[in-house]
Design a protein around this motif. Structure first.
Motif, mmCIF file in Angstrom:
data_model
loop_
_atom_site.group_PDB
_atom_site.id
_atom_site.type_symbol
_atom_site.label_atom_id
_atom_site.label_comp_id
_atom_site.label_asym_id
_atom_site.label_seq_id
_atom_site.Cartn_x
_atom_site.Cartn_y
_atom_site.Cartn_z
ATOM 1 N N ALA A 15 120.803 25.201 -51.628
ATOM 2 C CA ALA A 15 119.924 24.850 -50.510
ATOM 3 C C ALA A 15 120.505 23.699 -49.695
ATOM 4 C CB ALA A 15 118.534 24.491 -51.022
ATOM 5 N N MET A 16 121.086 22.718 -50.379
ATOM 6 C CA MET A 16 121.668 21.571 -49.677
ATOM 7 C C MET A 16 122.895 21.991 -48.874
ATOM 8 S SD MET A 16 119.431 19.377 -50.302
ATOM 9 C CE MET A 16 120.136 18.239 -49.165
ATOM 10 N N CYS A 17 123.647 22.957 -49.401
ATOM 11 C CA CYS A 17 124.824 23.454 -48.682
ATOM 12 C C CYS A 17 124.418 24.226 -47.437
ATOM 13 C CB CYS A 17 125.642 24.367 -49.585
ATOM 14 S SG CYS A 17 127.131 23.608 -50.177
ATOM 15 N N LEU A 18 123.323 24.940 -47.537
ATOM 16 C CA LEU A 18 122.910 25.782 -46.424
ATOM 17 C C LEU A 18 122.112 25.036 -45.362
ATOM 18 C CD1 LEU A 18 121.973 29.099 -48.233
ATOM 19 C CD2 LEU A 18 124.013 28.586 -46.898
ATOM 20 N N PHE A 19 121.565 23.865 -45.710
ATOM 21 C CA PHE A 19 120.760 23.121 -44.738
ATOM 22 C C PHE A 19 121.672 22.362 -43.786
ATOM 23 C CE2 PHE A 19 118.461 19.302 -43.358
ATOM 24 C CZ PHE A 19 117.413 19.913 -42.706
ATOM 25 N N ASN A 20 121.515 22.612 -42.517
ATOM 26 C CA ASN A 20 122.295 21.928 -41.488
ATOM 27 C C ASN A 20 121.430 20.817 -40.901
ATOM 28 O OD1 ASN A 20 123.647 21.093 -39.168
ATOM 29 N ND2 ASN A 20 124.453 23.146 -38.762
ATOM 30 N N GLU A 26 118.403 26.499 -41.753
ATOM 31 C CA GLU A 26 119.122 26.926 -42.941
ATOM 32 C C GLU A 26 120.312 27.763 -42.500
ATOM 33 O OE1 GLU A 26 118.313 29.876 -46.540
ATOM 34 O OE2 GLU A 26 116.977 28.140 -46.562
ATOM 35 N N GLU A 27 121.416 27.097 -42.347
ATOM 36 C CA GLU A 27 122.666 27.744 -41.951
ATOM 37 C C GLU A 27 123.815 26.855 -42.439
ATOM 38 O OE1 GLU A 27 123.189 27.790 -37.697
ATOM 39 O OE2 GLU A 27 122.441 25.758 -37.503
ATOM 40 N N PRO A 28 124.894 27.451 -42.893
ATOM 41 C CA PRO A 28 126.010 26.618 -43.364
ATOM 42 C C PRO A 28 126.637 25.836 -42.211
ATOM 43 C CG PRO A 28 126.597 28.947 -43.422
ATOM 44 C CD PRO A 28 125.168 28.871 -43.017
ATOM 45 N N MET A 29 126.978 24.586 -42.504
ATOM 46 C CA MET A 29 127.612 23.748 -41.473
ATOM 47 C C MET A 29 129.032 24.200 -41.196
ATOM 48 S SD MET A 29 126.145 19.956 -42.378
ATOM 49 C CE MET A 29 127.607 19.208 -41.737
ATOM 50 N N ASN A 30 129.701 24.761 -42.225
ATOM 51 C CA ASN A 30 131.076 25.212 -42.047
ATOM 52 C C ASN A 30 131.395 26.281 -43.088
ATOM 53 O OD1 ASN A 30 131.803 23.864 -44.506
ATOM 54 N ND2 ASN A 30 131.902 21.945 -43.356
ATOM 55 N N GLU A 31 132.601 26.780 -43.050
ATOM 56 C CA GLU A 31 133.021 27.862 -43.951
ATOM 57 C C GLU A 31 133.006 27.416 -45.405
ATOM 58 O OE1 GLU A 31 134.280 31.756 -44.912
ATOM 59 O OE2 GLU A 31 133.265 30.884 -43.201
ATOM 60 N N ASP A 32 133.374 26.171 -45.687
ATOM 61 C CA ASP A 32 133.356 25.674 -47.063
ATOM 62 C C ASP A 32 131.936 25.676 -47.632
ATOM 63 O OD1 ASP A 32 136.088 25.306 -47.200
ATOM 64 O OD2 ASP A 32 136.000 23.186 -46.623
ATOM 65 N N CYS A 33 130.964 25.278 -46.816
ATOM 66 C CA CYS A 33 129.564 25.288 -47.258
ATOM 67 C C CYS A 33 129.094 26.721 -47.521
ATOM 68 C CB CYS A 33 128.658 24.624 -46.224
ATOM 69 S SG CYS A 33 128.779 22.834 -46.211
ATOM 70 N N ARG A 34 129.486 27.646 -46.659
ATOM 71 C CA ARG A 34 129.107 29.047 -46.856
ATOM 72 C C ARG A 34 129.667 29.581 -48.157
ATOM 73 N NH1 ARG A 34 130.893 33.769 -46.968
ATOM 74 N NH2 ARG A 34 133.000 33.239 -46.327
ATOM 75 N N LYS A 35 130.941 29.284 -48.425
ATOM 76 C CA LYS A 35 131.582 29.737 -49.663
ATOM 77 C C LYS A 35 130.939 29.095 -50.885
ATOM 78 C CE LYS A 35 136.142 30.871 -47.814
ATOM 79 N NZ LYS A 35 137.566 30.522 -47.827
ATOM 80 N N GLU A 41 125.188 31.242 -55.614
ATOM 81 C CA GLU A 41 124.351 32.432 -55.792
ATOM 82 C C GLU A 41 124.900 33.345 -56.887
ATOM 83 O OE1 GLU A 41 121.131 34.877 -55.327
ATOM 84 O OE2 GLU A 41 121.441 32.890 -54.485
ATOM 85 N N ILE A 42 126.208 33.513 -56.940
ATOM 86 C CA ILE A 42 126.826 34.323 -57.994
ATOM 87 C C ILE A 42 126.571 33.697 -59.354
ATOM 88 C CG2 ILE A 42 129.060 35.060 -58.948
ATOM 89 C CD1 ILE A 42 129.964 35.427 -55.980
ATOM 90 N N ALA A 43 126.720 32.385 -59.452
ATOM 91 C CA ALA A 43 126.483 31.680 -60.718
ATOM 92 C C ALA A 43 125.016 31.767 -61.135
ATOM 93 C CB ALA A 43 126.915 30.219 -60.596
ATOM 94 N N ILE A 44 124.102 31.635 -60.189
ATOM 95 C CA ILE A 44 122.673 31.739 -60.482
ATOM 96 C C ILE A 44 122.351 33.113 -61.056
ATOM 97 C CG2 ILE A 44 120.388 31.913 -59.401
ATOM 98 C CD1 ILE A 44 121.432 29.694 -57.415
ATOM 99 N N ASN A 45 122.852 34.164 -60.413
ATOM 100 C CA ASN A 45 122.590 35.529 -60.890
ATOM 101 C C ASN A 45 123.171 35.759 -62.279
ATOM 102 O OD1 ASN A 45 121.136 36.249 -58.612
ATOM 103 N ND2 ASN A 45 122.941 36.966 -57.527
ATOM 104 N N ALA A 46 124.355 35.225 -62.541
ATOM 105 C CA ALA A 46 124.968 35.384 -63.867
ATOM 106 C C ALA A 46 124.167 34.634 -64.929
ATOM 107 C CB ALA A 46 126.413 34.889 -63.838
#
Length: 103
Positions: A15-20, A26-35, A41-46
């Motif tokens: 959430a902190m990565c996605l909050f601009n 709620e949008e990534p500030m840059n490509e690193d935040c999006r990644k 999300e992958i780790a949460i699902n696992a």
């Protein structure tokens, strides 16, 4: 740290990565935040798959995974049948405790 606590922390980090803060959206500030949010999300699902869930069903031959609904061996019936502790399709950990036993 428990699995549930780790999931909460990852959800917070995502959430902190996605909050601009510049836009308040709620949008990534840059490509690193999006990644980073995608990796969270992958780790949460696992991690959620590691939390045991009760199989669905009332008869040993028809037990199903609570996550993906595929049939899973319950060990009921003949003594040669096996009981899987994980879904072979999605990896969900299965809880076979007494209140979910079949006879």
């Amino acid at each position: 740290m428990t699995t549930e606590e780790a999931i909460k922390q990852l959800e917070y980090d995502k959430a902190m990565c996605l909050f601009n803060p510049m836009t308040g959206e709620e949008e990534p500030m840059n490509e690193d935040c999006r990644k980073s949010a995608e990796a969270d999300e992958i780790a949460i699902n696992a991690l959620k798959k590691q939390i045991p869930m009760k199989a669905i069903g009332t008869h040993y031959a028809h037990m199903r995974c609570p996550s993906c609904n595929h049939r899973i061996p319950s060990g009921g019936g003949s003594s040669s049948r096996r009981r899987d502790n994980w879904c072979n399709y999605c990896g969900q950990k299965i809880d076979w405790s007494k209140n979910n036993e079949t006879n």
